[in-house]
Design an enzyme around this catalytic site. Structure first.
Site, PDB file in Angstrom:
ATOM      1  N   PHE A  94      19.040   4.415  17.677  1.00 35.90           N
ATOM      2  CA  PHE A  94      18.561   4.498  19.060  1.00 35.90           C
ATOM      3  C   PHE A  94      18.456   5.946  19.524  1.00 35.90           C
ATOM      4  CE2 PHE A  94      20.574   4.532  23.477  1.00 35.90           C
ATOM      5  CZ  PHE A  94      19.369   4.494  24.153  1.00 35.90           C
ATOM      6  N   GLY A 134      28.995  21.722   5.190  1.00 31.15           N
ATOM      7  CA  GLY A 134      28.703  22.511   3.995  1.00 31.15           C
ATOM      8  C   GLY A 134      27.234  22.846   3.887  1.00 31.15           C
ATOM      9  N   TYR A 184      36.651   4.169  14.832  1.00 27.89           N
ATOM     10  CA  TYR A 184      35.565   4.935  15.450  1.00 27.89           C
ATOM     11  C   TYR A 184      36.118   6.121  16.230  1.00 27.89           C
ATOM     12  CZ  TYR A 184      31.368   5.901  18.246  1.00 27.89           C
ATOM     13  OH  TYR A 184      30.278   6.505  18.840  1.00 27.89           O
ATOM     14  N   LYS A 219      35.635  10.214  15.159  1.00 23.63           N
ATOM     15  CA  LYS A 219      34.996  11.208  16.027  1.00 23.63           C
ATOM     16  C   LYS A 219      35.957  12.347  16.376  1.00 23.63           C
ATOM     17  CE  LYS A 219      30.888   9.375  16.498  1.00 23.63           C
ATOM     18  NZ  LYS A 219      29.667  10.070  16.008  1.00 23.63           N
TER      19      LYS A 219
END
Length: 328
Positions: free
Chosen positions: A12, A103, A146, A150
Site C-alpha cells: 500500500f 550494507g 512486529y 521495528k
C-alpha cells in the site's frame, strides 16, 4: 536523474511512494517478494521508462547493479492478520532485511530511510506520543514480533549512522489509509468499509473507547518525501493528530456508507494499544509539514476506491499461502 530503491514496492505505502518519486523525476527500482504485497498495485508502472522491478526477498543477499542515491526500506508485514501468521518472517525482515539494506546503502554510498511505526510506542503511557518517549512494549506478546522488529530496526540504523557515518532517516508512521489498502487485511478502516459494503454488522473490539489517529496516504507520502530530503537522522513522527475513538469512528463509517448496520462488540486482542495519537511538533518544525487532508475527505476517497473493487475482491477472505516464504 537520481536512482532510488524502494523495498515493499507492491504494498500500500510502497506503491504510492513509487508513484511519487517517479513524478518527482527519479528513476525508481521497486523490490518486493509479494509475501503481503499485490502485483496489481504496480500494474500501471510496468511499462514506465523510469521504473524497474526486482522480485526479491530482502532477508536474502541483495544485489543491485546500478548506482543508488537513496533507499526506502518499506518491506514488512504491517497488519496483525499478517504478522501473527508469519511472526518469524516479520522479525527477519526488520532485522536481517534491514541489515542487508544498510550494507547495500554503505556500499552504494546511498541515503537510507527506514519505515518505523507508532507501534514502537506499544500501549503508550504518554499521550500524545512524542519521539523522545521510549514506549511500553510487551516483548513476548503476540504483537511483539512486529513492535520489536521495528525497534531493532531503529537501533541498528542508528548504529550504522554513528559507527559508519551512513546517512540515515527514520520515519515513525502512524495509522495511514487510502486507496490500495487490502480490503481484508484486518485493520480497522478496510474492515469497517468491507463490512459496510457486504451488509454486515461492524465489529468493534473492546468497548470502543480506544483511540486512533488516521493519516491520508497523500499526506503520509509528502511527509516521508520531505524527511528523506532533510538533514535529520533521528526518528520523526508522521501522522494526523486528530484523534477519534473506535466507537465514534464506527458511527462515522455507518453515516458515510449510508448503511443501517449495527455495531457489535468482541474481546480486545492481546496488547492492542488503547491510545494512539502523534505529537507532530517536530515534523512541523523540521519539515514544515502537517496533514492537509481531513478525515471526511480522505474517507470519501477511500470508500470510493473500495466500492470500485470487484465482487470477488469484496467477498473473498484472506487465505494467503505463506508456505513458499517460510524457510527452515
Amino acid at each position: 536523474m537520481k536512482n532510488i530503491l524502494i523495498t515493499g514496492a507492491a504494498g500500500f505505502l510502497g506503491s504510492h511512494l513509487c508513484d511519487r518519486f517517479i513524478n518527482e523525476g527519479f528513476r525508481v527500482i521497486g523490490m518486493d517478494n509479494f509475501i503481503t504485497g499485490d502485483k496489481r498495485n504496480l500494474e500501471h508502472l510496468k511499462d514506465h521508462s523510469n521504473f524497474e522491478f526486482l522480485e526479491h526477498d530482502v532477508t536474502e543477499h541483495i544485489t543491485v547493479n546500478s548506482n543508488l542515491d537513496y533507499i526506502l526500506h518499506f518491506a514488512s508485514p504491517a497488519s496483525p492478520i499478517d504478522y501473527l501468521k508469519i511472526p518469524i518472517q516479520t522479525l527477519k525482515v526488520g532485522s536481517l532485511g534491514t541489515h542487508n539494506l544498510l550494507g547495500l546503502a554503505k556500499a552504494k554510498k546511498a541515503r537510507l530511510l527506514i519505515a518505523s511505526t507508532s507501534e514502537v510506542y506499544g500501549d503508550p503511557l504518554v499521550h500524545p506520543q512524542t519521539e523522545n518517549y521510549y514506549g511500553n512494549v510487551n516483548t513476548i506478546g503476540p504483537r511483539g514480533v512486529y513492535d520489536e522488529a521495528k525497534r531493532f530496526q531503529e537501533s541498528i540504523t542508528m548504529a550504522y549512522h554513528r559507527f559508519h557515518g551512513l546517512e540515515t532517516r527514520i520515519v515513525r508512521i502512524f495509522n495511514t489509509y487510502g486507496p490500495r489498502m487490502r480490503l481484508n487485511d484486518g485493520r480497522v478502516i478496510p474492515a469497517f468499509m468491507g463490512q459496510a459494503l457486504r451488509g454486515e454488522d461492524l465489529t468493534v473490539f473492546g468497548d470502543g473507547s480506544q483511540t486512533r489517529s488516521f493519516c491520508y496516504i497523500d499526506d503520509q507520502v509528502e511527509g516521508i518525501y520531505r524527511l528523506l530530503l532533510s538533514d535529520y537522522a533521528y526518528p520523526v513522527n508522521i501522522g494526523n493528530p486528530h484523534e477519534i475513538s473506535i466507537s465514534d469512528f464506527a458511527q462515522e463509517i455507518i453515516k458515510l456508507t449510508n448503511t443501517t448496520q449495527k455495531v457489535i462488540f468482541k474481546d480486545l486482542p492481546v496488547d492492542d494499544p488503547l491510545q494512539r495519537q502523534p505529537d507532530i511538533s517536530l515534523a512541523k518544525k523540521l519539515l514544515n509539514w502537517e496533514p492537509k487532508v481531513g478525515r471526511e475527505e480522505g474517507m470519501k476517497k477511500t470508500f470510493e476506491y473500495f466500492k470500485s473493487l470487484s465482487e470477488e475482491d469484496l467477498f473473498k477472505r484472506e487465505h494467503r499461502d505463506f508456505s513458499k516464504h517460510i524457510k527452515p
